[in-house]
Scaffold this active site. Structure first.
Site, PDB file in Angstrom:
ATOM      1  CG  ASP A 100      -2.069   0.761   1.107  1.00 50.73           C
ATOM      2  OD1 ASP A 100      -2.245   1.962   0.616  1.00 50.73           O
ATOM      3  OD2 ASP A 100      -3.167   0.124   1.655  1.00 50.73           O
ATOM      4  CG  ASP A 202      -4.229   6.218   1.023  1.00 47.50           C
ATOM      5  OD1 ASP A 202      -4.930   5.391   1.348  1.00 47.50           O
ATOM      6  OD2 ASP A 202      -3.948   7.146   1.384  1.00 47.50           O
ATOM      7  CD  GLU A 261      -8.813   5.236  -1.000  1.00 49.78           C
ATOM      8  OE1 GLU A 261      -9.691   5.000  -0.210  1.00 49.78           O
ATOM      9  OE2 GLU A 261      -7.664   5.767  -0.657  1.00 49.78           O
ATOM     10  CG  HIS A 321      -8.653  -0.480   5.174  1.00 50.03           C
ATOM     11  ND1 HIS A 321      -8.447  -0.338   3.729  1.00 50.03           N
ATOM     12  CD2 HIS A 321      -8.173   0.748   5.713  1.00 50.03           C
ATOM     13  CE1 HIS A 321      -8.035   0.733   3.556  1.00 50.03           C
ATOM     14  NE2 HIS A 321      -7.549   1.639   4.283  1.00 50.03           N
ATOM     15  CG  ASP A 322     -11.010   3.245   4.425  1.00 48.05           C
ATOM     16  OD1 ASP A 322     -10.388   3.245   5.593  1.00 48.05           O
ATOM     17  OD2 ASP A 322     -10.502   3.448   3.327  1.00 48.05           O
TER      18      ASP A 322
HETATM   19  C1  GLC Z   1      -7.365   6.150   2.427  1.00 44.89           C
HETATM   20  C2  GLC Z   1      -7.375   4.776   3.347  1.00 44.89           C
HETATM   21  C3  GLC Z   1      -7.845   5.290   4.773  1.00 44.89           C
HETATM   22  C4  GLC Z   1      -6.965   6.303   5.230  1.00 44.89           C
HETATM   23  C5  GLC Z   1      -7.010   7.398   4.092  1.00 44.89           C
HETATM   24  C6  GLC Z   1      -5.830   8.693   4.668  1.00 44.89           C
HETATM   25  O1  GLC Z   1      -8.899   6.366   2.226  1.00 44.89           O
HETATM   26  O2  GLC Z   1      -7.864   3.809   2.911  1.00 44.89           O
HETATM   27  O3  GLC Z   1      -7.655   4.194   5.591  1.00 44.89           O
HETATM   28  O4  GLC Z   1      -7.396   6.860   6.413  1.00 44.89           O
HETATM   29  O5  GLC Z   1      -6.523   7.225   2.803  1.00 44.89           O
HETATM   30  O6  GLC Z   1      -4.489   8.138   4.294  1.00 44.89           O
END
Ligand code: GLC
Ligand code: CA
Length: 536
Positions: A100, A202, A261, A321-322
């Site tokens: 990641d 990310d 993402e 995980h979110d």
């Molecule tokens: C992404 C991750 C999340 C994190 C955010 C800031 O959305 O999936 O878990 O808090 O980025 O890095």
């Protein structure tokens, strides 16, 4: 095995939240050696690649999404040698490993920021987004933090603000600085050279902000961040070139991959960032917001298929995980029928399925009873209106004991109360449990070229109850029928499909081909049925 098998296209990715997967040394926190110990389980499950949520040194303000050093391993997860061992042991089993990459921001503990905040003339000053106060000490503009409040944090020592899209301990990097760009590309190369197979990027589309720092216009929304149109703080055009450059680096190694993402991304936005000179893939998060309905999933699939068309290979996500787990979103009790239907869908669509640890045994979210239990800072901040993301991050349920076989110590988050009955060991012995269904479907998928690479062709369906489609390549046609409802339903076939001499591939309810009666197949409640026109 498909002849031209390409892991990220034809395979299945399994996301591990390392803190919660397997603890090998009893400190209550999952670690790399724990993952290595479970590789045979993963191999046997049938996944092709692992995506590890961040494992770099971190002060854990955002549990690893605040990176203090991009080229090291956090001691609580192990050492670089442990990582290399995990990588080698995975590769030995034909499992790829993705890391990641959190590149929009670093931790405020990262050496770059520690330097940057020292003085205005520090060589690292321009690695972050520093701004003078406006007028009489005002904020540089109206940009907000996703995690609450203004995105600008005042630094007393050097009398300037810095920008943070997330927590104030996660300062945003200045991607317009060529040195930042180079340092990050070098770091990516460091991991690629080590043999890492791919990356999950990310919130990549937030890297660039408009240099004019214009105020975002308002819009109707609940509060702060959601009450703005994010025109100037995300999705800037410079992103396209950067992605091309990253892609070039990835392509200089064989079979490497990146999935992005898309922050605040609609499927339309997400699609733009994938392609042969951009990312291999971006996530479509539509499934995370769908209610349990054949019609809703059908719409998402069509939209994603149409948006990507030939541009990029699709992928599908039901959990990460979110967000609350699909089991928590779609069930109120311990019944798994709906989850079986969704697994049947995830593993037979045209696109890479992303599974999230515990999805294969139907883990439910834990409930946080009071603020003191909350670990996720977003949950602390918004309690009790939003309880944060701990719910879907509870320890993996391996064994029927209070700690779920996850740790010999005290787990960092409690086990779910259902751990005594819902766990890997128990499901190994229950024929009708979720785990054997995942294993079987993953096997069927691996043996079917059409399920891996074939076209997707929807069949007429009943939007309230059923989803049915064909997956088809030059060798094979697979018919997939999913009964979303608790009633029997009939799938009517066209003359040509009703005539085909179907072979039985898989069903949750039977072990041979159903009878085709007056051009219709009758599906049992919540049945997943897969038929094939050949043994290929
Ligand atoms: C992404 C991750 C999340 C994190 C955010 C800031 O959305 O999936 O878990 O808090 O980025 O890095
Ligand atoms: Ca540990």
């Amino acid at each position: 095995m498909k002849q031209d098998f390409l892991w990220w296209r034809d395979g299945v990715v399994y996301q591990i939240y390392p803190r919660s997967f397997m603890d090998s040394n009893g400190d209550g926190i999952g670690d790399l050696t724990g993952i290595t110990q479970k590789l045979d389980y993963l191999k046997n499950l049938g996944v092709d690649a692992l995506w590890l949520s961040p494992i770099y040194p971190t002060p854990d303000v955002d549990f690893g999404y605040d990176v203090a050093d991009y080229e090291e391993i956090d001691p609580k997860f192990g050492s670089m040698a442990d990582f290399e061992q995990l990588l080698a042991a995975s590769h030995q089993r034909g499992i790829r490993v993705m890391l990641d990459l959190v590149l929009n921001h670093t931790s405020d503990q990262h050496a770059w920021f520690q330097e940057s905040r020292k003085a205005k003339d520090n060589p690292y000053r321009d690695w972050y987004l520093w701004q003078d106060a406006k007028g009489g000490g005002g904020l540089p503009n109206n940009w907000q933090s996703r995690f609450g409040g203004s995105g600008w944090q005042w630094d007393q020592a050097t009398q300037q603000y810095y920008f943070h899209m997330f927590y104030k301990e996660q300062p945003d990097l200045n991607w317009r600085n060529p040195k930042v760009r180079q340092a990050i590309l070098d770091m990516m190369n460091f991991w690629l050279a080590k043999g890492v197979d791919g990356f999950r990027l990310d919130v990549f589309n937030a890297f660039f902000k408009s240099p004019g720092l214009e105020n975002n216009p308002g819009k109707l929304g609940l509060a702060g961040f959601d009450r703005q149109q994010h025109i100037y703080d995300i999705d800037q055009p410079e992103m396209i070139n950067l992605l091309a450059e990253m892609r070039e680096l990835l392509d200089s190694y064989p079979e490497r991959y990146a999935v992005g993402e898309t922050f605040m991304g609609t499927p339309e936005r997400a699609a733009i960032y994938s392609g042969s000179q951009a990312l291999h893939a971006t996530f479509d998060f539509s499934f995370l917001h769908n209610r349990y309905s054949a019609g809703a999933f059908n719409r998402s699939i069509h939209q994603w298929e149409n948006l990507l068309s030939e541009r990029a290979w699709p992928n599908y996500v039901l959990n990460n995980h979110d967000v609350p787990r699909s089991a928590t979103r779609y069930t109120r009790n311990e019944a798994d029928e709906r989850l079986k239907v969704l697994a049947g869908m995830m593993l037979t669509l045209r696109g890479t399925p992303y599974l999230y640890y515990g999805e294969e045994i139907g883990m439910r979210d834990i409930t946080l009873k009071n603020r003191a239990m909350v670990q996720d800072p977003v949950g602390k901040h918004y309690w009790p209106f939003y309880k944060g993301r701990d719910g879907c991050r509870s320890p993996m349920q391996w064994q029927p004991d209070t700690n779920g076989g996850f740790t010999s110590g005290t787990p960092w988050l409690p086990q779910h109360a259902n751990v005594l009955t819902r766990n890997v060991a128990a499901q190994e012995t229950q024929q009708d449990a979720l785990l054997p269904l995942y294993r079987s479907l993953l096997r069927v998928r691996k043996n079917s070229s059409a399920l891996q690479g074939g076209f997707y062709q929807p069949l007429t369906f009943d939007p309230r109850r059923m989803l049915a489609y064909l997956r088809q390549d030059s060798e094979q046609t697979v018919l997939v029928a999913l009964n979303f409802s608790r009633r029997k339903v009939k799938l009517f076939l066209s003359t040509s499909l009703a005539r085909t001499d179907w072979q039985f591939l898989y069903s949750t309810h039977r072990s041979e081909c159903p009878k085709i009666h007056q051009r219709a197949i009758q599906l049992e409640p919540f049945e997943v049925l897969l038929l094939s026109d050949s043994n290929a």
